[in-house]
Write a protein that holds these residues in place. Sequence first.
Motif, PDB file in Angstrom:
ATOM      1  N   SER A 298      -7.061   8.740  -3.599  1.00 44.06           N
ATOM      2  CA  SER A 298      -7.176   7.286  -3.682  1.00 44.06           C
ATOM      3  C   SER A 298      -6.070   6.603  -2.893  1.00 44.06           C
ATOM      4  O   SER A 298      -5.034   7.204  -2.602  1.00 44.06           O
ATOM      5  CB  SER A 298      -7.073   6.835  -5.149  1.00 44.06           C
TER       6      SER A 298
ATOM      7  N   ARG B  54     -10.630   3.233  -4.333  1.00 44.33           N
ATOM      8  CA  ARG B  54     -11.429   4.334  -3.797  1.00 44.33           C
ATOM      9  C   ARG B  54     -12.663   3.734  -3.130  1.00 44.33           C
ATOM     10  O   ARG B  54     -12.993   2.577  -3.348  1.00 44.33           O
ATOM     11  CB  ARG B  54     -11.899   5.272  -4.929  1.00 44.33           C
TER      12      ARG B  54
ATOM     13  N   HIS C 128      -3.273   3.996  -3.330  1.00 45.74           N
ATOM     14  CA  HIS C 128      -2.517   3.430  -4.443  1.00 45.74           C
ATOM     15  C   HIS C 128      -1.758   2.209  -3.958  1.00 45.74           C
ATOM     16  O   HIS C 128      -1.340   2.137  -2.803  1.00 45.74           O
ATOM     17  CB  HIS C 128      -1.559   4.473  -5.028  1.00 45.74           C
TER      18      HIS C 128
ATOM     19  N   ARG D 299       1.512   2.111 -14.440  1.00 48.32           N
ATOM     20  CA  ARG D 299       0.297   2.538 -15.143  1.00 48.32           C
ATOM     21  C   ARG D 299       0.638   3.189 -16.476  1.00 48.32           C
ATOM     22  O   ARG D 299      -0.017   2.938 -17.487  1.00 48.32           O
ATOM     23  CB  ARG D 299      -0.507   3.494 -14.271  1.00 48.32           C
TER      24      ARG D 299
ATOM     25  N   ARG E  46      -5.396   0.961  -7.966  1.00 50.35           N
ATOM     26  CA  ARG E  46      -5.917   2.137  -7.270  1.00 50.35           C
ATOM     27  C   ARG E  46      -7.236   1.754  -6.619  1.00 50.35           C
ATOM     28  O   ARG E  46      -8.047   1.038  -7.213  1.00 50.35           O
ATOM     29  CB  ARG E  46      -6.132   3.270  -8.281  1.00 50.35           C
TER      30      ARG E  46
ATOM     31  N   ARG F 182      -7.545   0.819 -12.181  1.00 48.62           N
ATOM     32  CA  ARG F 182      -6.175   1.006 -12.663  1.00 48.62           C
ATOM     33  C   ARG F 182      -5.288  -0.198 -12.327  1.00 48.62           C
ATOM     34  O   ARG F 182      -4.109  -0.070 -12.046  1.00 48.62           O
ATOM     35  CB  ARG F 182      -5.565   2.287 -12.104  1.00 48.62           C
TER      36      ARG F 182
ATOM     37  N   LYS G 241       4.625   5.746  -4.915  1.00 44.15           N
ATOM     38  CA  LYS G 241       3.593   6.327  -5.777  1.00 44.15           C
ATOM     39  C   LYS G 241       4.141   6.527  -7.189  1.00 44.15           C
ATOM     40  O   LYS G 241       3.472   6.203  -8.173  1.00 44.15           O
ATOM     41  CB  LYS G 241       3.092   7.653  -5.203  1.00 44.15           C
TER      42      LYS G 241
ATOM     43  N   ASP H 273      -6.915  10.415  -8.523  1.00 41.90           N
ATOM     44  CA  ASP H 273      -5.618   9.965  -8.023  1.00 41.90           C
ATOM     45  C   ASP H 273      -5.210  10.674  -6.741  1.00 41.90           C
ATOM     46  O   ASP H 273      -4.524  10.097  -5.901  1.00 41.90           O
ATOM     47  CB  ASP H 273      -4.535  10.142  -9.095  1.00 41.90           C
TER      48      ASP H 273
ATOM     49  N   ARG I  87       0.890  -1.153   0.000  1.00 43.00           N
ATOM     50  CA  ARG I  87       0.000   0.000   0.000  1.00 43.00           C
ATOM     51  C   ARG I  87       0.932   1.208   0.000  1.00 43.00           C
ATOM     52  O   ARG I  87       1.801   1.330   0.861  1.00 43.00           O
ATOM     53  CB  ARG I  87      -0.875  -0.023   1.251  1.00 43.00           C
TER      54      ARG I  87
END
Length: 141
Positions: A43, A61, A45, A20, A59, A71, A13, A40, A6
């Motif tokens: 969220s 949310r 990631h 991506r 990703r 993603r 990040k 983004d 995470r």
Amino acid sequence: MIELHRVTSQKEKDDAFHVRRVVFIDEQNVPEEIEIDAYDDHSIHLVGYENDKPVAAGRLRFVEGYGKLGRICVTKSCRGRSYGKEMILFMEYIVRKEGFNKTKLNAQIQAEKFYESLGYVTVSEEFMDAGIPHVTMTKSL
């Protein structure tokens, strides 16, 4: 073997965004302004490493009572090693840990069977997103 994180640092990040970019922008020709969006900033990631090299991303949310997975991608050279499955399971773990019990995602049509194998059910008609056919899928955890 993949090591999933995470994202908690700018480096992680950046690594997730690099994966991506390689998969969605370079390989699938998704315009950058569609791939990198306002969600983004708000969220969770995730990034996956193989031998300290970023090879997977996702990703997460929370929207309308669902953990919304998105993603999700694995670099071409690492596909077929179940890294996508491991990323999904990790994301579902976080969804449950955050107190939610259902997930939703928009799957590219070519990945629909993969998500079905993980218990996802198609709940929409086919639609276009970034020029790619998708369906919405859900799962109760």
